[in-house]
Design a protein around this motif. Structure first.
Motif, short mmCIF file in Angstrom:
data_model
loop_
_atom_site.label_atom_id
_atom_site.label_comp_id
_atom_site.label_asym_id
_atom_site.label_seq_id
_atom_site.Cartn_x
_atom_site.Cartn_y
_atom_site.Cartn_z
N SER A 182 39.08 28.36 49.15
CA SER A 182 38.16 27.33 48.67
C SER A 182 38.09 27.78 47.17
N PRO A 183 37.44 26.86 46.34
CA PRO A 183 37.47 26.98 44.76
C PRO A 183 36.80 28.14 44.37
N LYS A 184 35.50 28.49 45.29
CA LYS A 184 34.66 29.67 44.92
C LYS A 184 35.46 31.01 45.23
N LYS A 185 36.04 31.02 46.17
CA LYS A 185 37.13 32.08 46.60
C LYS A 185 37.97 32.39 45.61
N ARG A 186 38.52 31.36 45.25
CA ARG A 186 39.78 31.29 44.56
C ARG A 186 39.37 31.92 42.93
N THR A 187 38.38 31.27 42.60
CA THR A 187 37.58 31.85 41.17
C THR A 187 37.52 33.60 41.29
N ILE A 188 37.02 33.80 42.44
CA ILE A 188 36.57 35.31 42.58
C ILE A 188 37.76 36.18 42.68
N VAL A 189 38.72 35.72 43.25
CA VAL A 189 40.09 36.38 43.52
C VAL A 189 40.61 36.79 42.13
N THR A 190 40.83 35.33 41.43
CA THR A 190 41.38 35.61 40.16
C THR A 190 40.96 36.22 39.15
N ARG A 191 39.51 36.44 38.97
CA ARG A 191 38.84 37.22 37.97
C ARG A 191 38.54 38.55 38.28
N CYS A 192 38.51 38.85 39.77
CA CYS A 192 38.53 40.35 40.31
C CYS A 192 39.65 40.86 40.23
N LYS A 193 40.64 40.21 40.81
CA LYS A 193 41.98 40.78 41.13
C LYS A 193 42.93 40.68 40.07
N LEU A 194 43.21 39.45 39.24
CA LEU A 194 44.12 39.37 38.28
C LEU A 194 43.71 39.53 37.03
N GLU A 195 42.53 39.32 36.79
CA GLU A 195 42.01 39.43 35.07
C GLU A 195 41.25 41.01 35.29
N GLY A 196 40.99 41.55 36.16
CA GLY A 196 40.43 42.83 36.27
C GLY A 196 39.04 42.98 35.86
N LYS A 197 38.12 41.98 36.32
CA LYS A 197 36.95 42.14 35.95
C LYS A 197 36.15 42.90 37.04
N THR A 198 35.03 43.32 36.71
CA THR A 198 33.92 43.97 37.87
C THR A 198 33.22 43.03 38.44
N TYR A 199 32.87 43.32 39.80
CA TYR A 199 31.82 42.48 40.34
C TYR A 199 30.53 42.24 39.90
N ASP A 200 30.17 43.13 38.96
CA ASP A 200 28.91 42.78 38.12
C ASP A 200 29.24 41.44 37.04
N GLU A 201 30.43 41.62 36.56
CA GLU A 201 30.90 40.72 35.48
C GLU A 201 30.94 39.59 36.03
N VAL A 202 31.67 39.38 37.12
CA VAL A 202 31.93 37.90 37.79
C VAL A 202 30.41 37.55 38.32
N ALA A 203 29.60 38.51 38.85
CA ALA A 203 28.60 37.87 39.24
C ALA A 203 27.65 37.17 38.25
N SER A 204 27.74 37.70 36.86
CA SER A 204 27.01 37.27 35.88
C SER A 204 27.56 36.04 35.48
N GLU A 205 29.03 35.84 35.42
CA GLU A 205 29.71 34.75 35.03
C GLU A 205 29.26 33.42 35.89
N LEU A 206 29.36 33.70 37.24
CA LEU A 206 29.05 32.76 38.21
C LEU A 206 27.64 32.46 38.73
N ASN A 207 26.78 33.39 38.11
CA ASN A 207 25.21 33.36 38.31
C ASN A 207 25.18 33.53 39.91
N ILE A 208 25.70 34.45 40.53
CA ILE A 208 25.47 34.89 42.23
C ILE A 208 25.43 36.34 42.02
#
Length: 199
Positions: A130-156
């Motif tokens: 799904s678009p949200k899962k795709r975004t999270i995988v890309t940012r966490c796994k491919l871009e190396g961002k932390t959970y906290d960084e991604v949570a802040s970016e996506l406001n979740i």
């Protein structure tokens, strides 16, 4: 891939050194962490990191603006890491280790088009999400961002990121095991899953 990366790739294809420097700045930490968790040797990880980005420059005209630079770098770093570990195990004669690959498997790893095949499989697997899962995988796994960084970016919440990522990894594992060479994909998934495991 975000617009900034697409623009950088277009400039990179024209041999723009500043674009290369920007991509290095954006991705070298995530790529380095990937490699280090796999080879567990700082000096070796640094050497492989430099080789990854040397490959990026060498193959700059083959990369399309629509491609995920993070995914491309991930696959290259995986292949170089596997090659190093395989050589090390061979030297130590640890033939029964997880990476004890037979001659046919070694030839498969060395095939010139293997990078593209793996990259395509990874892209296809991520595209099924799904678009949200795709975004999270890309940012966490491919871009190396932390959970906290991604949570802040996506406001979740951080937990929401973890839950989406866990569910996404199950789907990715299933897709890649069904569509790739089993013995090799298991190793690829190990590398993919271990990245950011300590998040």
């Amino acid at each position: 891939m975000n617009t900034t990366d697409a623009e950088l790739v277009i400039r990179l294809r024209d041999s723009d050194v500043s674009a290369f420097d920007s991509l290095y700045g954006n991705y070298h930490q995530a790529v380095y962490r990937n490699i280090l968790k796999f080879v567990k040797d700082v000096a070796v990880a640094e050497d492989i990191l430099q080789e990854v980005f040397a490959r990026l420059w060498e193959k700059r005209r083959e990369i399309e603006a629509a491609q995920s630079v993070g995914g491309w770098l991930f696959v290259i770093s995986f292949n170089l890491s596997v090659s190093w570990v395989r050589r090390k195990l061979k030297e130590q004669a640890l033939h029964k280790n997880l990476l004890d690959l037979g001659p046919e498997d070694q030839l498969m790893i060395d095939r010139k088009n293997m990078d593209e095949e793996q990259y395509s499989l990874l892209e296809q697997a991520i595209a099924q999400l799904s678009p949200k899962k795709r975004t999270i995988v890309t940012r966490c796994k491919l871009e190396g961002k932390t959970y906290d960084e991604v949570a802040s970016e996506l406001n979740i919440s951080r937990n929401t990121v973890k839950e989406h990522l866990s569910a996404a990894m199950v789907k990715l594992n299933d897709y890649m095991l069904r569509n790739g060479d089993h013995k090799y994909i298991v190793l690829f998934l190990f590398f993919f899953t271990c990245h950011n495991a300590s998040n």
